[in-house]
Scaffold this motif. Structure first.
Motif, PDB file in Angstrom:
ATOM      1  N   ASP A   1      37.860  48.683  16.178  1.00  0.00           N
ATOM      2  CA  ASP A   1      39.273  48.555  16.546  1.00  0.00           C
ATOM      3  C   ASP A   1      39.455  47.412  17.535  1.00  0.00           C
ATOM      4  N   THR A   2      40.156  46.381  17.118  1.00  0.00           N
ATOM      5  CA  THR A   2      40.488  45.247  17.996  1.00  0.00           C
ATOM      6  C   THR A   2      42.001  45.065  18.076  1.00  0.00           C
ATOM      7  N   SER A   3      42.732  46.149  17.883  1.00  0.00           N
ATOM      8  CA  SER A   3      44.187  46.100  17.785  1.00  0.00           C
ATOM      9  C   SER A   3      44.843  45.557  19.047  1.00  0.00           C
ATOM     10  N   LYS A   4      45.871  44.761  18.850  1.00  0.00           N
ATOM     11  CA  LYS A   4      46.644  44.232  19.969  1.00  0.00           C
ATOM     12  C   LYS A   4      47.552  45.290  20.599  1.00  0.00           C
ATOM     13  N   ARG A   5      47.644  46.451  19.949  1.00  0.00           N
ATOM     14  CA  ARG A   5      48.477  47.501  20.536  1.00  0.00           C
ATOM     15  C   ARG A   5      47.821  48.122  21.772  1.00  0.00           C
ATOM     16  N   HIS A   6      46.519  47.922  21.914  1.00  0.00           N
ATOM     17  CA  HIS A   6      45.853  48.401  23.116  1.00  0.00           C
ATOM     18  C   HIS A   6      46.023  47.378  24.230  1.00  0.00           C
ATOM     19  N   ASP A   7      46.283  47.840  25.417  1.00  0.00           N
ATOM     20  CA  ASP A   7      46.312  46.958  26.577  1.00  0.00           C
ATOM     21  C   ASP A   7      44.910  46.953  27.159  1.00  0.00           C
ATOM     22  N   TRP A   8      44.096  46.055  26.632  1.00  0.00           N
ATOM     23  CA  TRP A   8      42.678  46.018  27.019  1.00  0.00           C
ATOM     24  C   TRP A   8      42.531  45.781  28.511  1.00  0.00           C
ATOM     25  N   CYS A   9      43.359  44.932  29.064  1.00  0.00           N
ATOM     26  CA  CYS A   9      43.269  44.655  30.500  1.00  0.00           C
ATOM     27  C   CYS A   9      43.611  45.890  31.325  1.00  0.00           C
ATOM     28  N   ALA A  10      44.616  46.630  30.914  1.00  0.00           N
ATOM     29  CA  ALA A  10      44.987  47.835  31.656  1.00  0.00           C
ATOM     30  C   ALA A  10      43.852  48.847  31.654  1.00  0.00           C
ATOM     31  N   GLU A  11      43.156  48.957  30.536  1.00  0.00           N
ATOM     32  CA  GLU A  11      42.019  49.882  30.466  1.00  0.00           C
ATOM     33  C   GLU A  11      40.890  49.427  31.383  1.00  0.00           C
ATOM     34  N   MET A  12      40.674  48.111  31.449  1.00  0.00           N
ATOM     35  CA  MET A  12      39.637  47.596  32.345  1.00  0.00           C
ATOM     36  C   MET A  12      40.046  47.762  33.807  1.00  0.00           C
ATOM     37  N   VAL A  13      41.322  47.570  34.096  1.00  0.00           N
ATOM     38  CA  VAL A  13      41.811  47.760  35.461  1.00  0.00           C
ATOM     39  C   VAL A  13      41.600  49.204  35.895  1.00  0.00           C
ATOM     40  N   HIS A  14      41.798  50.148  34.988  1.00  0.00           N
ATOM     41  CA  HIS A  14      41.564  51.557  35.307  1.00  0.00           C
ATOM     42  C   HIS A  14      40.091  51.789  35.672  1.00  0.00           C
ATOM     43  N   LEU A  15      39.190  51.196  34.907  1.00  0.00           N
ATOM     44  CA  LEU A  15      37.768  51.318  35.222  1.00  0.00           C
ATOM     45  C   LEU A  15      37.430  50.630  36.545  1.00  0.00           C
ATOM     46  N   LEU A  16      38.101  49.515  36.821  1.00  0.00           N
ATOM     47  CA  LEU A  16      37.885  48.828  38.098  1.00  0.00           C
ATOM     48  C   LEU A  16      38.296  49.728  39.261  1.00  0.00           C
ATOM     49  N   HIS A  17      39.391  50.433  39.104  1.00  0.00           N
ATOM     50  CA  HIS A  17      39.837  51.359  40.149  1.00  0.00           C
ATOM     51  C   HIS A  17      38.783  52.434  40.383  1.00  0.00           C
ATOM     52  N   ILE A  18      38.234  52.976  39.322  1.00  0.00           N
ATOM     53  CA  ILE A  18      37.172  53.983  39.462  1.00  0.00           C
ATOM     54  C   ILE A  18      35.948  53.369  40.133  1.00  0.00           C
ATOM     55  N   ALA A  19      35.599  52.156  39.727  1.00  0.00           N
ATOM     56  CA  ALA A  19      34.429  51.486  40.291  1.00  0.00           C
ATOM     57  C   ALA A  19      34.547  51.334  41.799  1.00  0.00           C
TER      58      ALA A  19
ATOM     59  N   ALA B   1      38.051  25.939  44.654  1.00  0.00           N
ATOM     60  CA  ALA B   1      39.438  25.727  45.053  1.00  0.00           C
ATOM     61  C   ALA B   1      40.372  25.695  43.852  1.00  0.00           C
ATOM     62  N   ILE B   2      39.837  25.469  42.672  1.00  0.00           N
ATOM     63  CA  ILE B   2      40.659  25.395  41.465  1.00  0.00           C
ATOM     64  C   ILE B   2      41.256  26.749  41.094  1.00  0.00           C
ATOM     65  N   GLY B   3      40.490  27.821  41.274  1.00  0.00           N
ATOM     66  CA  GLY B   3      40.967  29.120  40.810  1.00  0.00           C
ATOM     67  C   GLY B   3      40.891  30.258  41.800  1.00  0.00           C
ATOM     68  N   SER B   4      40.449  29.990  43.027  1.00  0.00           N
ATOM     69  CA  SER B   4      40.226  31.080  43.979  1.00  0.00           C
ATOM     70  C   SER B   4      41.505  31.765  44.440  1.00  0.00           C
ATOM     71  N   SER B   5      42.654  31.106  44.278  1.00  0.00           N
ATOM     72  CA  SER B   5      43.920  31.718  44.690  1.00  0.00           C
ATOM     73  C   SER B   5      44.698  32.295  43.515  1.00  0.00           C
ATOM     74  N   ALA B   6      44.079  32.375  42.342  1.00  0.00           N
ATOM     75  CA  ALA B   6      44.753  32.943  41.169  1.00  0.00           C
ATOM     76  C   ALA B   6      45.160  34.383  41.448  1.00  0.00           C
ATOM     77  N   ILE B   7      46.330  34.745  40.986  1.00  0.00           N
ATOM     78  CA  ILE B   7      46.874  36.066  41.322  1.00  0.00           C
ATOM     79  C   ILE B   7      46.397  37.157  40.367  1.00  0.00           C
ATOM     80  N   ASP B   8      45.668  36.794  39.314  1.00  0.00           N
ATOM     81  CA  ASP B   8      45.272  37.791  38.318  1.00  0.00           C
ATOM     82  C   ASP B   8      43.766  38.030  38.258  1.00  0.00           C
ATOM     83  N   ILE B   9      43.047  37.730  39.332  1.00  0.00           N
ATOM     84  CA  ILE B   9      41.595  37.905  39.353  1.00  0.00           C
ATOM     85  C   ILE B   9      41.207  39.347  39.036  1.00  0.00           C
ATOM     86  N   ASN B  10      42.007  40.285  39.497  1.00  0.00           N
ATOM     87  CA  ASN B  10      41.685  41.692  39.262  1.00  0.00           C
ATOM     88  C   ASN B  10      42.656  42.398  38.318  1.00  0.00           C
ATOM     89  N   THR B  11      43.435  41.609  37.583  1.00  0.00           N
ATOM     90  CA  THR B  11      44.337  42.209  36.598  1.00  0.00           C
ATOM     91  C   THR B  11      44.167  41.612  35.210  1.00  0.00           C
TER      92      THR B  11
END
Length: 277
Positions: A216-234, A184-194
Motif C-alpha cells: 500500500d503506497t496510497s496517497k490517502r495516507h498521511d505518511w508524515c502524520a504517522e511518522m510524527v506520531h511515532l516521533l512523539h512516542i520516541a 546554514a542552508i536548511g537549519s532554520s527550516a520550519i518542517d524539520i520535525n513535521t
C-alpha cells in the motif's frame, strides 16, 4: 497503530543503538543476543553515526556549514558517496571548484569510485564516470538559483527543487536535504520535525505498524502524520533524541528486520568473520 508492532519498531531502534555503542567500545562480537542482528547488517538508527556520514561531516559539511560552498560540496560528495572518492576530490579541491574534465581524470583510475548503497543513474551513451560528472555539472551550472533561495523555509521545498534535476532522483535528493539541514542552508527550516520523504521502505514499515497491506503506497495516507506520531512516542516515551528523519530511516530498516523475522526475505548485507573483530 498496532501496539505490538510499535513496540517491535522501538525494540529495533534500541537494539541497533546498543550494538553501535558496543562496537564503538571495542567489545568483541557478538554484540547482541538477537539472531537476526547477529547475522545481518542494518544501518544505524541515526544516519549521523554511519561511517561515511561521519567522514563527510568532519571533513566537508561542518567546515563549510556556514558557507555557500557547502551546497555543491554536498551534491558532489553524495553523488559518489564514497570516502576514497571524497578524499581524491578534496585533494584536487574539486569539491569547491568543480571541473568535470579534471574530476573524470582523477576518478577513472580509482579501483572503486561510487557507493554500492544506492543506485546511481547517469545519461545513456556515456560511461558511468563521465555520465555522473556531466550530471553534477548540470547542478553546478545552476547553483546560483538554488543559493538565491537560501536559507530555505522548508526541507520539503528544497527536496522538490533538487528532484527536478535530471538523474538526481528522490532518494539522492532526500540524502542531500538531510545533510543540508545541518548547514546554514536548511537549519532554520520550519518542517524539520513535521516532514520527511517517506520512501518505499518507510512506507512498508508504516504499513506493518498499521496493519495494512505491505504494497500500500496510497496517497490517502498521511505518511508524515504517522511518522510524527511515532516521533512523539520516541521523544516522550522512549527517551530518544530523534528528529523525523530518524523515524523515516528506522522504519525502512525495521521493515528489513521484519522481513527476516517473518520469512519474507533477507537484507543484502551479512556479517562475515572479518567484521566480527
Amino acid at each position: 497503530m498496532q501496539q505490538e508492532s510499535v513496540e517491535r519498531f522501538f525494540y529495533w531502534v534500541h537494539e541497533r543503538m546498543a550494538i553501535r555503542k558496543k562496537k564503538e567500545r571495542g567489545d568483541p562480537w557478538p554484540w547482541t543476543e538477537d539472531p537476526i542482528f547477529r547475522e545481518f547488517k542494518f544501518t544505524n538508527a541515526h544516519r549521523e553515526h554511519d561511517k561515511t556520514t561521519v567522514w563527510f561531516r568532519e571533513h566537508i559539511r561542518d567546515p563549510l556549514a556556514l558557507k555557500p560552498e557547502v551546497y555543491m560540496a554536498t551534491v558532489i560528495f553524495r553523488w559518489f558517496n564514497l570516502i576514497e572518492t571524497g578524499e581524491t576530490l578534496m585533494h584536487h579541491n574539486l569539491h569547491i571548484d568543480w571541473d568535470p574534465e579534471t574530476a573524470y581524470k582523477v576518478i577513472v583510475p580509482l579501483e572503486k569510485w561510487v557507493t554500492g548503497a544506492y543506485m546511481i543513474k547517469s545519461p545513456t551513451g556515456l560511461n558511468k564516470v563521465r555520465g555522473v560528472c556531466e550530471t553534477i555539472t548540470t547542478v553546478w551550472n545552476d547553483r546560483h538559483k538554488f543559493l538565491g533561495k537560501c536559507p530555505w523555509a522548508t526541507l520539503e521545498k528544497m527536496n522538490d527543487w533538487l528532484e527536478g534535476y535530471p538523474f538526481l532522483g528522490p532518494f539522492l535528493a532526500y540524502e542531500l536535504v538531510t545533510d543540508l539541514r545541518f548547514t546554514a542552508i536548511g537549519s532554520s527550516a520550519i518542517d524539520i520535525n513535521t516532514w520527511a520523504n517517506a520512501g518505499p521502505g518507510a512506507m512498508r514499515g508504516l504499513n506493518r505498524i498499521n496493519g495494512r497491506e505491505l504494497t500500500d503506497t496510497s496517497k490517502r495516507h498521511d505518511w508524515c502524520a504517522e511518522m510524527v506520531h511515532l516521533l512523539h512516542i520516541a521523544r516522550t516515551q522512549q527517551s530518544l533524541d530523534f528528529e523525523l528523519r530518524e523515524i523515516e530511516h528506522s522504519l525502512c530498516e525495521f521493515d528489513k528486520y521484519e522481513r527476516v523475522r517473518l520469512g519474507q526475505g533477507q537484507p543484502r548485507s551479512k556479517y562475515f568473520h572479518k567484521d566480527r573483530s
